[in-house]
Design an enzyme around this catalytic site. Structure first.
Site, PDB file in Angstrom:
ATOM      1  N   TYR A   1      -4.528 -12.426  -0.147  1.00 34.60           N
ATOM      2  CA  TYR A   1      -5.440 -11.316  -0.412  1.00 34.60           C
ATOM      3  C   TYR A   1      -6.417 -11.701  -1.545  1.00 34.60           C
ATOM      4  O   TYR A   1      -7.632 -11.621  -1.395  1.00 34.60           O
ATOM      5  CB  TYR A   1      -4.585 -10.108  -0.787  1.00 34.60           C
ATOM      6  CG  TYR A   1      -5.322  -8.879  -1.213  1.00 34.60           C
ATOM      7  CD1 TYR A   1      -6.153  -8.194  -0.339  1.00 34.60           C
ATOM      8  CD2 TYR A   1      -5.136  -8.363  -2.499  1.00 34.60           C
ATOM      9  CE1 TYR A   1      -6.800  -7.038  -0.738  1.00 34.60           C
ATOM     10  CE2 TYR A   1      -5.778  -7.210  -2.897  1.00 34.60           C
ATOM     11  CZ  TYR A   1      -6.606  -6.553  -2.019  1.00 34.60           C
ATOM     12  OH  TYR A   1      -7.236  -5.416  -2.428  1.00 34.60           O
TER      13      TYR A   1
ATOM     14  N   LYS B   1     -10.490 -12.886  -1.100  1.00 36.50           N
ATOM     15  CA  LYS B   1     -11.650 -12.237  -1.722  1.00 36.50           C
ATOM     16  C   LYS B   1     -12.506 -13.245  -2.475  1.00 36.50           C
ATOM     17  O   LYS B   1     -13.739 -13.219  -2.385  1.00 36.50           O
ATOM     18  CB  LYS B   1     -11.189 -11.125  -2.665  1.00 36.50           C
ATOM     19  CG  LYS B   1     -10.670  -9.926  -1.914  1.00 36.50           C
ATOM     20  CD  LYS B   1     -10.857  -8.643  -2.678  1.00 36.50           C
ATOM     21  CE  LYS B   1      -9.647  -8.313  -3.486  1.00 36.50           C
ATOM     22  NZ  LYS B   1      -9.652  -6.910  -3.934  1.00 36.50           N
TER      23      LYS B   1
ATOM     24  N   ARG C   1      -0.326   1.575   0.411  1.00 37.83           N
ATOM     25  CA  ARG C   1      -0.980   1.765  -0.886  1.00 37.83           C
ATOM     26  C   ARG C   1      -0.282   2.912  -1.623  1.00 37.83           C
ATOM     27  O   ARG C   1       0.288   3.810  -1.016  1.00 37.83           O
ATOM     28  CB  ARG C   1      -2.478   2.115  -0.742  1.00 37.83           C
ATOM     29  CG  ARG C   1      -3.283   1.256   0.186  1.00 37.83           C
ATOM     30  CD  ARG C   1      -3.035  -0.219   0.025  1.00 37.83           C
ATOM     31  NE  ARG C   1      -3.408  -0.766  -1.259  1.00 37.83           N
ATOM     32  CZ  ARG C   1      -4.547  -1.406  -1.516  1.00 37.83           C
ATOM     33  NH1 ARG C   1      -5.451  -1.540  -0.571  1.00 37.83           N
ATOM     34  NH2 ARG C   1      -4.772  -1.920  -2.701  1.00 37.83           N
ATOM     35  N   VAL C   2      -0.421   2.863  -2.946  1.00 36.40           N
ATOM     36  CA  VAL C   2       0.378   3.802  -3.731  1.00 36.40           C
ATOM     37  C   VAL C   2      -0.017   5.262  -3.484  1.00 36.40           C
ATOM     38  O   VAL C   2       0.859   6.135  -3.391  1.00 36.40           O
ATOM     39  CB  VAL C   2       0.328   3.421  -5.231  1.00 36.40           C
ATOM     40  CG1 VAL C   2      -1.052   3.653  -5.840  1.00 36.40           C
ATOM     41  CG2 VAL C   2       1.375   4.177  -6.007  1.00 36.40           C
TER      42      VAL C   2
ATOM     43  N   GLN D   1       2.730   0.436 -15.258  1.00 36.17           N
ATOM     44  CA  GLN D   1       1.518  -0.292 -14.863  1.00 36.17           C
ATOM     45  C   GLN D   1       0.409   0.705 -14.542  1.00 36.17           C
ATOM     46  O   GLN D   1       0.695   1.820 -14.092  1.00 36.17           O
ATOM     47  CB  GLN D   1       1.790  -1.233 -13.673  1.00 36.17           C
ATOM     48  CG  GLN D   1       1.998  -0.599 -12.326  1.00 36.17           C
ATOM     49  CD  GLN D   1       3.448  -0.228 -12.049  1.00 36.17           C
ATOM     50  OE1 GLN D   1       4.173   0.181 -12.941  1.00 36.17           O
ATOM     51  NE2 GLN D   1       3.866  -0.361 -10.795  1.00 36.17           N
TER      52      GLN D   1
ATOM     53  N   ARG E   1      -5.207  -2.395 -14.413  1.00 35.05           N
ATOM     54  CA  ARG E   1      -6.467  -2.652 -13.728  1.00 35.05           C
ATOM     55  C   ARG E   1      -7.455  -1.538 -14.031  1.00 35.05           C
ATOM     56  O   ARG E   1      -7.189  -0.375 -13.753  1.00 35.05           O
ATOM     57  CB  ARG E   1      -6.244  -2.772 -12.227  1.00 35.05           C
ATOM     58  CG  ARG E   1      -7.127  -3.855 -11.674  1.00 35.05           C
ATOM     59  CD  ARG E   1      -7.091  -3.937 -10.199  1.00 35.05           C
ATOM     60  NE  ARG E   1      -6.290  -5.022  -9.700  1.00 35.05           N
ATOM     61  CZ  ARG E   1      -5.495  -4.899  -8.661  1.00 35.05           C
ATOM     62  NH1 ARG E   1      -5.323  -3.743  -8.081  1.00 35.05           N
ATOM     63  NH2 ARG E   1      -4.856  -5.936  -8.204  1.00 35.05           N
TER      64      ARG E   1
HETATM   65  N1  UDP Z   1       3.279   1.100  -6.043  1.00 39.72           N
HETATM   66  C1  UDP Z   1       4.373   1.939  -6.304  1.00 39.72           C
HETATM   67  N2  UDP Z   1       4.945   2.570  -5.254  1.00 39.72           N
HETATM   68  C2  UDP Z   1       4.510   2.463  -3.976  1.00 39.72           C
HETATM   69  C3  UDP Z   1       3.381   1.628  -3.709  1.00 39.72           C
HETATM   70  C4  UDP Z   1       2.807   0.964  -4.781  1.00 39.72           C
HETATM   71  O1  UDP Z   1       4.796   2.090  -7.464  1.00 39.72           O
HETATM   72  O2  UDP Z   1       5.100   3.112  -3.077  1.00 39.72           O
HETATM   73  C5  UDP Z   1       2.630   0.438  -7.195  1.00 39.72           C
HETATM   74  C6  UDP Z   1       2.365  -1.040  -6.993  1.00 39.72           C
HETATM   75  O3  UDP Z   1       3.500  -1.809  -7.368  1.00 39.72           O
HETATM   76  C7  UDP Z   1       1.182  -1.239  -7.925  1.00 39.72           C
HETATM   77  C8  UDP Z   1       0.428   0.086  -7.847  1.00 39.72           C
HETATM   78  O4  UDP Z   1       1.367   1.039  -7.359  1.00 39.72           O
HETATM   79  O5  UDP Z   1       1.620  -1.434  -9.258  1.00 39.72           O
HETATM   80  C9  UDP Z   1      -0.786   0.052  -6.928  1.00 39.72           C
HETATM   81  O6  UDP Z   1      -0.410  -0.483  -5.687  1.00 39.72           O
HETATM   82  P1  UDP Z   1      -1.415  -0.610  -4.449  1.00 39.72           P
HETATM   83  O7  UDP Z   1      -0.755  -1.474  -3.420  1.00 39.72           O
HETATM   84  O8  UDP Z   1      -1.857   0.750  -4.019  1.00 39.72           O
HETATM   85  O9  UDP Z   1      -2.698  -1.327  -5.072  1.00 39.72           O
HETATM   86  P2  UDP Z   1      -2.888  -2.758  -5.831  1.00 39.72           P
HETATM   87  O10 UDP Z   1      -1.540  -3.257  -6.282  1.00 39.72           O
HETATM   88  O11 UDP Z   1      -3.557  -3.648  -4.836  1.00 39.72           O
HETATM   89  O12 UDP Z   1      -3.753  -2.434  -7.010  1.00 39.72           O
END
Ligand code: UDP
Length: 176
Positions: free
Chosen positions: A10, A14, A51-52, A74, A141
Site C-alpha cells: 500500500y 502510493k 477501515r476504522v 494512536q 497521523r
Molecule cells: N483500527 C482499530 N480498529 C479497527 C480498525 C482499525 O483500532 O477495527 C485502528 C488501526 O489499527 C489504525 C487506525 O484505527 O491505528 C486507523 O485504521 P485505518 O485502517 O482506518 O486507517 P490507516 O491505518 O490506513 O490510517
C-alpha cells in the site's frame, strides 16, 4: 520505511504512483495533479473494508464489541468525503501547482476517542475491547494543510467529525 511488511504494498504503491506521475509529467508533459489523501470517510464506504470508521459504526449498529487495535492512543485525522472532493475539484481547476498537496482534516483524534464518540452517537450496548496492534501501524497521523489552504483558494475542511459521523451513521443504518 519498511518495504517488505504486510502493509508495504500500500505505502510503496502510493510512492511508486507519485514517481511515475512526475516522470510522465517531466518526460511527456502530461498534465498531472498529485494530492495526498488522509483518512477519508463518509457515506458509501464499504461496510467490510476494514477501515476504522466503518468498522466502529457497523459494530455499534450490530451491538457487537468495538475492536480497538492496540491501546487506542494512536491518532488519525479524519476528513469527511465532501471536503476532500471539494479540494480535488479546486485543485484540478487551477494550473499553477501540480503538487504533492496534502488534503485532509487536521483535527486529530485517538482511536479511543473515536470509539467513544461512535458509541455515543449510535447508542446501543456495545463494549470496547482491545485487540493486538497490527505491525507497522502508525502512531500518529495529521496532515499539514498549509499548502492546500494557499493553493486551493482558501479551501478548508468544513465538516466536523461529529457531524460527518452522524451522516455516515445514517447511511449505515440503511445497510446493516
Ligand atoms: N483500527 C482499530 N480498529 C479497527 C480498525 C482499525 O483500532 O477495527 C485502528 C488501526 O489499527 C489504525 C487506525 O484505527 O491505528 C486507523 O485504521 P485505518 O485502517 O482506518 O486507517 P490507516 O491505518 O490506513 O490510517
Amino acid at each position: 520505511m519498511n518495504p517488505i511488511g504486510k502493509r508495504s504494498c500500500y505505502d510503496e504503491g502510493k510512492r511508486c504512483a507519485e514517481t511515475l506521475f512526475f516522470d510522465y509529467h517531466r518526460e511527456n508533459k502530461v498534465d498531472i495533479r498529485v494530492i495526498r489523501i488522509f483518512n477519508t470517510y463518509g457515506p458509501r464506504m464499504h461496510e467490510a473494508d476494514g477501515r476504522v470508521v466503518s468498522n466502529f459504526i457497523v459494530q455499534a449498529l450490530r451491538g457487537q464489541d468495538i475492536t480497538i487495535y492496540g491501546d487506542g492512543s494512536q491518532t488519525r485525522s479524519f476528513c469527511y468525503v465532501d471536503d476532500l472532493i471539494e479540494g480535488f475539484v479546486r485543485f484540478m481547476a487551477q494550473t499553477e501547482t501540480v503538487g504533492p498537496v496534502n488534503c485532509g482534516n487536521p483535527g486529530e483524534f485517538t482511536m479511543l476517542q473515536l470509539a467513544e464518540l461512535t458509541l455515543k452517537l449510535v447508542g446501543g450496548k456495545s463494549k470496547i475491547v482491545f485487540k493486538p496492534l497490527p505491525s507497522d501501524d502508525p502512531k500518529q497521523r495529521q496532515p499539514d494543510i498549509t499548502l492546500a489552504r494557499k493553493v486551493l483558494g482558501g479551501w478548508e475542511p468544513r465538516v466536523p467529525l461529529e457531524e460527518g459521523l452522524d451522516r455516515t451513521i445514517a447511511y449505515f443504518r440503511t445497510r446493516v
